[in-house]
Design a protein around this motif. Structure first.
Motif, PDB file in Angstrom:
ATOM      1  N   PHE A 155     -15.811   1.585  15.435  1.00  0.00           N
ATOM      2  CA  PHE A 155     -16.824   0.552  15.218  1.00  0.00           C
ATOM      3  C   PHE A 155     -16.698  -0.086  13.830  1.00  0.00           C
ATOM      4  N   ALA A 156     -16.228   0.698  12.861  1.00  0.00           N
ATOM      5  CA  ALA A 156     -16.030   0.134  11.515  1.00  0.00           C
ATOM      6  C   ALA A 156     -14.929  -0.932  11.555  1.00  0.00           C
ATOM      7  N   VAL A 157     -13.843  -0.631  12.264  1.00  0.00           N
ATOM      8  CA  VAL A 157     -12.743  -1.595  12.330  1.00  0.00           C
ATOM      9  C   VAL A 157     -13.113  -2.793  13.206  1.00  0.00           C
ATOM     10  N   LEU A 158     -13.973  -2.569  14.166  1.00  0.00           N
ATOM     11  CA  LEU A 158     -14.480  -3.695  14.961  1.00  0.00           C
ATOM     12  C   LEU A 158     -15.126  -4.725  14.036  1.00  0.00           C
ATOM     13  N   LEU A 159     -15.943  -4.222  13.105  1.00  0.00           N
ATOM     14  CA  LEU A 159     -16.603  -5.110  12.149  1.00  0.00           C
ATOM     15  C   LEU A 159     -15.579  -5.774  11.218  1.00  0.00           C
ATOM     16  N   ILE A 160     -14.648  -4.981  10.709  1.00  0.00           N
ATOM     17  CA  ILE A 160     -13.632  -5.521   9.782  1.00  0.00           C
ATOM     18  C   ILE A 160     -12.783  -6.585  10.489  1.00  0.00           C
ATOM     19  N   ALA A 161     -12.412  -6.298  11.741  1.00  0.00           N
ATOM     20  CA  ALA A 161     -11.557  -7.243  12.479  1.00  0.00           C
ATOM     21  C   ALA A 161     -12.277  -8.566  12.727  1.00  0.00           C
ATOM     22  N   ILE A 162     -13.570  -8.492  12.952  1.00  0.00           N
ATOM     23  CA  ILE A 162     -14.338  -9.735  13.136  1.00  0.00           C
ATOM     24  C   ILE A 162     -14.332 -10.533  11.826  1.00  0.00           C
ATOM     25  N   LEU A 163     -14.464  -9.807  10.716  1.00  0.00           N
ATOM     26  CA  LEU A 163     -14.404 -10.483   9.408  1.00  0.00           C
ATOM     27  C   LEU A 163     -13.026 -11.102   9.168  1.00  0.00           C
ATOM     28  N   MET A 164     -11.989 -10.477   9.774  1.00  0.00           N
ATOM     29  CA  MET A 164     -10.624 -10.996   9.620  1.00  0.00           C
ATOM     30  C   MET A 164     -10.365 -12.212  10.513  1.00  0.00           C
ATOM     31  N   GLY A 165     -11.283 -12.493  11.432  1.00  0.00           N
ATOM     32  CA  GLY A 165     -11.133 -13.680  12.275  1.00  0.00           C
ATOM     33  C   GLY A 165     -10.834 -13.397  13.736  1.00  0.00           C
ATOM     34  N   PHE A 166     -10.807 -12.125  14.120  1.00  0.00           N
ATOM     35  CA  PHE A 166     -10.597 -11.811  15.535  1.00  0.00           C
ATOM     36  C   PHE A 166     -11.889 -12.104  16.315  1.00  0.00           C
ATOM     37  N   THR A 167     -11.747 -12.390  17.598  1.00  0.00           N
ATOM     38  CA  THR A 167     -12.942 -12.562  18.438  1.00  0.00           C
ATOM     39  C   THR A 167     -13.528 -11.165  18.674  1.00  0.00           C
ATOM     40  N   PRO A 168     -14.800 -11.044  19.084  1.00  0.00           N
ATOM     41  CA  PRO A 168     -15.372  -9.705  19.305  1.00  0.00           C
ATOM     42  C   PRO A 168     -14.567  -8.878  20.309  1.00  0.00           C
ATOM     43  N   GLN A 169     -14.052  -9.529  21.361  1.00  0.00           N
ATOM     44  CA  GLN A 169     -13.271  -8.789  22.367  1.00  0.00           C
ATOM     45  C   GLN A 169     -11.965  -8.261  21.760  1.00  0.00           C
ATOM     46  N   GLU A 170     -11.303  -9.125  20.988  1.00  0.00           N
ATOM     47  CA  GLU A 170     -10.053  -8.698  20.343  1.00  0.00           C
ATOM     48  C   GLU A 170     -10.334  -7.594  19.321  1.00  0.00           C
TER      49      GLU A 170
ATOM     50  N   MET B 181     -21.197 -15.456  11.675  1.00  0.00           N
ATOM     51  CA  MET B 181     -22.386 -14.658  11.336  1.00  0.00           C
ATOM     52  C   MET B 181     -22.946 -13.974  12.592  1.00  0.00           C
ATOM     53  N   GLU B 182     -22.909 -14.742  13.678  1.00  0.00           N
ATOM     54  CA  GLU B 182     -23.417 -14.208  14.940  1.00  0.00           C
ATOM     55  C   GLU B 182     -22.567 -13.013  15.389  1.00  0.00           C
ATOM     56  N   ASN B 183     -21.229 -13.192  15.201  1.00  0.00           N
ATOM     57  CA  ASN B 183     -20.308 -12.124  15.584  1.00  0.00           C
ATOM     58  C   ASN B 183     -20.491 -10.883  14.728  1.00  0.00           C
ATOM     59  N   ILE B 184     -20.800 -11.098  13.442  1.00  0.00           N
ATOM     60  CA  ILE B 184     -20.991  -9.949  12.545  1.00  0.00           C
ATOM     61  C   ILE B 184     -22.227  -9.147  12.963  1.00  0.00           C
ATOM     62  N   SER B 185     -23.287  -9.867  13.310  1.00  0.00           N
ATOM     63  CA  SER B 185     -24.491  -9.143  13.743  1.00  0.00           C
ATOM     64  C   SER B 185     -24.222  -8.419  15.071  1.00  0.00           C
ATOM     65  N   LEU B 186     -23.365  -9.032  15.915  1.00  0.00           N
ATOM     66  CA  LEU B 186     -22.994  -8.362  17.167  1.00  0.00           C
ATOM     67  C   LEU B 186     -22.204  -7.082  16.875  1.00  0.00           C
ATOM     68  N   ALA B 187     -21.293  -7.181  15.887  1.00  0.00           N
ATOM     69  CA  ALA B 187     -20.489  -6.005  15.519  1.00  0.00           C
ATOM     70  C   ALA B 187     -21.375  -4.892  14.970  1.00  0.00           C
ATOM     71  N   LEU B 188     -22.351  -5.270  14.124  1.00  0.00           N
ATOM     72  CA  LEU B 188     -23.265  -4.261  13.562  1.00  0.00           C
ATOM     73  C   LEU B 188     -24.103  -3.621  14.668  1.00  0.00           C
ATOM     74  N   GLU B 189     -24.544  -4.477  15.590  1.00  0.00           N
ATOM     75  CA  GLU B 189     -25.340  -3.977  16.716  1.00  0.00           C
ATOM     76  C   GLU B 189     -24.514  -2.987  17.550  1.00  0.00           C
TER      77      GLU B 189
END
Lengths: 415, 88
Positions: free
Chosen positions: A151-166, B1-9
């Protein structure tokens, strides 16, 4: 003379050389395939998986060989050789075989349907012994802590520009479980299947390097010398198992039922894992099924899975910035999972009289049984009498359940 | 921002779910151990012999055990060995 030149030119066009000269990136893929073959054959890093994957990479990157996987876009369309687009789900299997080649036929039949990872999980279940987990039930909780990396890398990857699924597919590498990573990626980001499978299996093969590295950074000598057997003598467990055989038969049935009720999306993985285990535990009455699940079926599934995963790694799909992100993110997910398991043990030790060796937390990620073996080696390096294998196996096996549950959560939220 | 809150959730929900499921599995394991210990504690195997038989050499006993295991495996647990005789 002109005719001769034309014939030569046609011959040149017929071979793969013309395409390789046009796009030298193919050479990088060959080099990658050779390196993976070297690691699998010579260095013996997960050879059962790396060899088929590496050979699949090689096959997929011969222009004109039609062995590379053609990924359908988000709407399900594939582009054929003549440039026309077709909806993959409307194509009968014989059309896929005819128009896209043998590897695509295998991929869309066995992988894209999500068939092979659960089948492999059945084999894994048949080879798993839940005995150490049942004997040390309280240690199983560390299998949950070690899922933090996902889950930590999920967050980091989103910050890197990946889509949530990726990002979720990337994070699941932290579960250190190949079939789970593949299963999740097929559902969430199938276009990343190749690099994610390679990263997952490569890091699993590198467990003997990664775990000692993280342990060195996070644990003290005193902590690593905690002797679990002595702790057991000082604070003996009150639970005694009188009939382990019966318990081992009931356990997979009960766990499947409970997990299926809470996280139904994890059923294909957990269900098949427990089914394979049940076949093993029943004994002689199901010995033929156990033999099939743990040998012939699992081996066949592994061959096709490896080849198809390798087949997804074509020049277009693999040589891009996303792949580099996956390689870095995958390592991070792995390391964070190990570190979070260790931290959980340390926190536990603050409040408990019965101390636990932090290596038990380090094995909370899956990679059964290699992670446990590596941790046992580390423990015996500090104290030759300190064998922690059985204790590590408890959290190691529960890590398999934990990563499958984490995958189920990701699929149900993002799938 | 929306994606970040989704990731945190997802991080919160995911970790809580994994912890809860494994805690349930642990508790379930404990209940199963208690239940099995109470309902089906392993029976001690007693060898009752009604008629005195001549002492069997250790090697023979081992051979008999191997034959029994082989028959059990080949017949899928349905076959039984009633008597083992050495042929002349």
């Amino acid at each position: 003379m002109e005719q001769f030149t034309e014939i030569l030119n046609r011959l040149y066009q017929m071979t793969a050389f013309s395409n390789i000269v046009e796009n030298p990136a193919f050479l990088i893929m060959y080099a990658l395939a050779f390196v993976l073959l070297y690691l699998g054959i010579v260095k013996k890093y997960e050879p059962l998986l790396l060899v088929p994957i590496a050979f699949g990479v090689l096959l997929a990157n011969f222009p004109g060989g039609e062995m590379g996987i053609i990924q359908a876009d988000s709407e399900g369309y594939v582009t054929l050789a003549d440039g026309t687009k077709k909806l993959i789900w409307d194509m009968p299997l014989h059309d896929i075989a005819h128009e896209l080649g043998l590897m695509n036929f295998l991929y869309y039949l066995l992988i894209k349907t999500g068939f092979l990872p659960p089948v492999i999980f059945m084999g894994v279940g048949a080879l798993t012994d839940f005995g150490p987990m049942l004997r040390n039930l309280r240690l199983s909780i560390f299998g949950a802590a070690a899922q933090f990396g996902i889950f930590a890398v999920l967050l980091i990857a989103i910050l890197m520009g990946f889509t949530p699924q990726e990002a979720a597919s990337l994070g699941i590498i932290g579960g250190a479980d190949g079939p789970t990573a593949i299963f999740t990626t097929i559902r969430l980001a199938p276009h990343l299947l190749g690099p994610i499978a390679i990263a997952a299996y490569s890091y699993m093969a590198l467990v003997p390097v990664i775990i000692p590295l993280v342990v060195r950074l996070t644990c003290t000598k005193k902590e690593l010398m905690i002797n679990m057997k002595e702790q057991e003598k000082l604070h003996p467990s009150t639970t005694e198992i009188k009939n382990l055989r019966t318990l081992k038969i009931i356990f997979p049935i009960a766990v499947t039922t409970v997990v299926a009720l809470f996280v139904p999306t994890a059923v294909p993985l957990i269900g098949m894992l427990m089914f394979g285990n049940l076949l093993k535990e029943i004994g002689s009455d199901t010995s033929r099924l156990f033999d099939a699940a743990s040998n012939s079926i699992m081996n066949t599934a592994t061959i096709f899975l490896g080849l198809c995963v390798g087949g997804t790694m074509t020049v277009e799909a693999f040589l891009n910035l996303q792949t580099i992100g996956i390689v870095i993110g995958g390592f991070l997910a792995f390391a964070l999972s190990i570190a979070s398991g260790i931290c959980m043990v340390k926190i536990f030790n603050l409040f408990s009289k019965k101390k636990i060796n932090p290596l038990v937390g380090a094995t909370g990620l899956s990679a059964v049984p290699m992670a446990s073996r590596v941790c046992n080696e580390i423990a015996t390096k500090y104290d030759v009498k300190n064998h922690v294998l059985n204790y590590c196996m408890a959290s190691n096996i529960s890590g398999v359940i934990g990563s499958a549950v984490a995958a189920g959560v990701l699929i149900s939220f993002l799938g | 921002m929306e994606n970040i809150s989704l990731a945190l959730e997802l991080m919160v929900v995911g970790m809580i779910t994994v912890f809860i499921i494994l805690m349930i599995v642990i508790q379930l394991g404990k209940w199963l151990i208690m239940g099995v210990n109470r309902i089906a504690p392993e029976q001690t195997v007693t060898h009752k012999r009604q008629t005195p038989t001549p002492a069997v050499p250790a090697a023979d006993a081992r051979t008999q055990a191997i034959i029994r295991a082989a028959v059990d495996r080949i017949t899928g647990g349905r076959g039984q060995v009633k008597n083992i005789e050495r042929l002349p």
